[in-house]
Design a protein around this motif. Sequence first.
Motif, short mmCIF file in Angstrom:
data_model
loop_
_atom_site.label_atom_id
_atom_site.label_comp_id
_atom_site.label_asym_id
_atom_site.label_seq_id
_atom_site.Cartn_x
_atom_site.Cartn_y
_atom_site.Cartn_z
N PRO A 40 0.83 -1.21 0.00
CA PRO A 40 0.00 0.00 0.00
C PRO A 40 0.86 1.26 0.00
O PRO A 40 1.61 1.51 0.94
CB PRO A 40 -0.81 -0.12 1.30
N ASP A 42 -0.35 4.26 -0.05
CA ASP A 42 -1.06 5.42 0.50
C ASP A 42 -0.28 6.09 1.61
O ASP A 42 -0.42 7.30 1.84
CB ASP A 42 -2.42 4.96 1.04
N THR A 46 0.39 10.26 3.39
CA THR A 46 -0.28 10.61 4.63
C THR A 46 0.39 11.82 5.30
O THR A 46 -0.27 12.76 5.73
CB THR A 46 -0.29 9.42 5.59
N ILE A 66 -4.56 11.45 -7.95
CA ILE A 66 -5.18 10.71 -6.85
C ILE A 66 -6.54 11.30 -6.49
O ILE A 66 -7.52 10.58 -6.28
CB ILE A 66 -4.25 10.71 -5.63
N SER A 70 -10.39 9.56 -6.67
CA SER A 70 -11.09 9.35 -5.40
C SER A 70 -12.13 10.43 -5.14
O SER A 70 -12.35 10.82 -3.99
CB SER A 70 -10.09 9.31 -4.26
N THR A 74 -8.28 13.44 -0.90
CA THR A 74 -6.93 12.91 -0.72
C THR A 74 -6.78 12.43 0.72
O THR A 74 -7.54 12.81 1.61
CB THR A 74 -5.88 14.00 -1.02
N ILE A 75 -5.79 11.58 0.92
CA ILE A 75 -5.58 10.99 2.24
C ILE A 75 -4.52 11.75 3.03
O ILE A 75 -4.15 11.32 4.13
CB ILE A 75 -5.17 9.51 2.10
#
Length: 500
Positions: A40, A42, A46, A66, A70, A74-75
């Motif tokens: 992952p 992601d 972060t 991204i 999504s 965003t994350i």
Amino acid sequence: MSLDSLPAELYHAIISFLGPEHRASSVLALSRAIPRSPVPTDALFTVIKIYKGDRVLQLYHRLRVISTNSDGKTITQEFHLECWDADADLVINLVTLLKQIKKLTIKIGPRNFTPEHLEEMTITLRRDMPHIEQLEFRFRPYVEKATYLPFLKGSYFDSTLIVLSEWPHPALKSLSIIQEPLDSSIVNIPQGKPFAQPIVFFRLDSPLGALLSCKQIASLRFHLPSRQLSRAFTHNTAVTHAHMRSLDLSTANITDMDVDAIITRFSHLEHLILDGCIALTASLGNTAIPEAVEDPWYQIGKRCALGGSRRAREYEKMINKWLEATNALNPHLVNSSKKPPPAKPVKVKKGRSGLATATISLRERGSPSAPVLPPPPPLSNVQQRAAQKKENNLPPRTQSRTPSPVPPTDQLPEKIRVLAPAPTLKSLCIRISKPSTAPILAAFTAGWTAGVAQICNQRRVIIRAWVNRGLQDPAYNNITKVVHFDKDAQTWERLDGFVG
């Protein structure tokens, strides 16, 4: 089972044990070592830290892809711009994509950001980023070659403080605005050619005062080397910043008298940091005499404990002044406990001069020349029913009354005594060179203890005097009231926010 054949859930579990400072680099190395495995990625986005200005554009393109896949989300939860030369327009476009961000750090150099850029980005953050918890702006305005364009143009960042003072979201609790001190190792200034460096903020009284009034901010770090900041929280003595819990004014021009104003104005302050305040450290010194009441460290400890006493005196003076003005404007509403003095009988003088002093007046009766009208004849039953029917058909009258801004005067006392609250300060940080720690702590503790004892004695004297006067005269309890500050209140105005 080899490392490259693990399921995605196990990779998530392994990455969760990594610390924040090593997570992104470890995930990047793992994804490159086993590119065919479902590692992952992601975690790469972060927490983002950029150390080179040319990486902003690359990150913007990646995050835009991204966010498109999504549905615009965003994350990224933390973004830290750790370089001073990034393009301001690119940074603004990049920050616009970070809708779920919680921590943001922006470094502002002398050539990339203008006040208009920072104001635009702050307005975008205030409008689109309700989840921000920590916001930090760091300024380095220093230049190696003398330039007076910012002075001539009036290019200052005062408007950013005004925008931040209107922050509506309750998630923001910590705000840091820091101007880096001038470092000769970074900024190479030719010897013998000093010049005035650009400044970040021009006028601080009104913008900083508005920022301190923002109810969402509980922790404020405001570093401006050698700038006078005390006017921002002393120009209006009626304002108390009860929402502030931690205040850091390091490197500013703070004196020992300014500490009195800080402790008085911030009623619930728990942590005060005053590192690098040259004027304060020079007056305190690096040693102390614990038994001497004239020692500066003893006095600073006593000042920190007596902030509530000074605030109680200020509010007591303002409330009593308001009560006096209110009673003067409402003379027809007098407290029932305040009886007017009995009228003195009029003495009639002897002789002819006494005849001119009349004790009665014939003019009090009706004037004989005024005609006396006869009473109207009574209405018949038919006329009474017609009048009643007409009155029922009329629309109801609307009673327009101007609401009274204050309660009736007969419910107000003549005088208010305000009890001083206990001190709330938990820590005070003052950095000095080569300190003698034990004597300083002993002197500060002695001063603090003396201040707390003085507050207890003041409260005891006020309550004892009020009780004794009330026993002698029961009406005194309605004339004079003893109140104290409500701990849960954020503002104290007139009698609001006090408990009696």
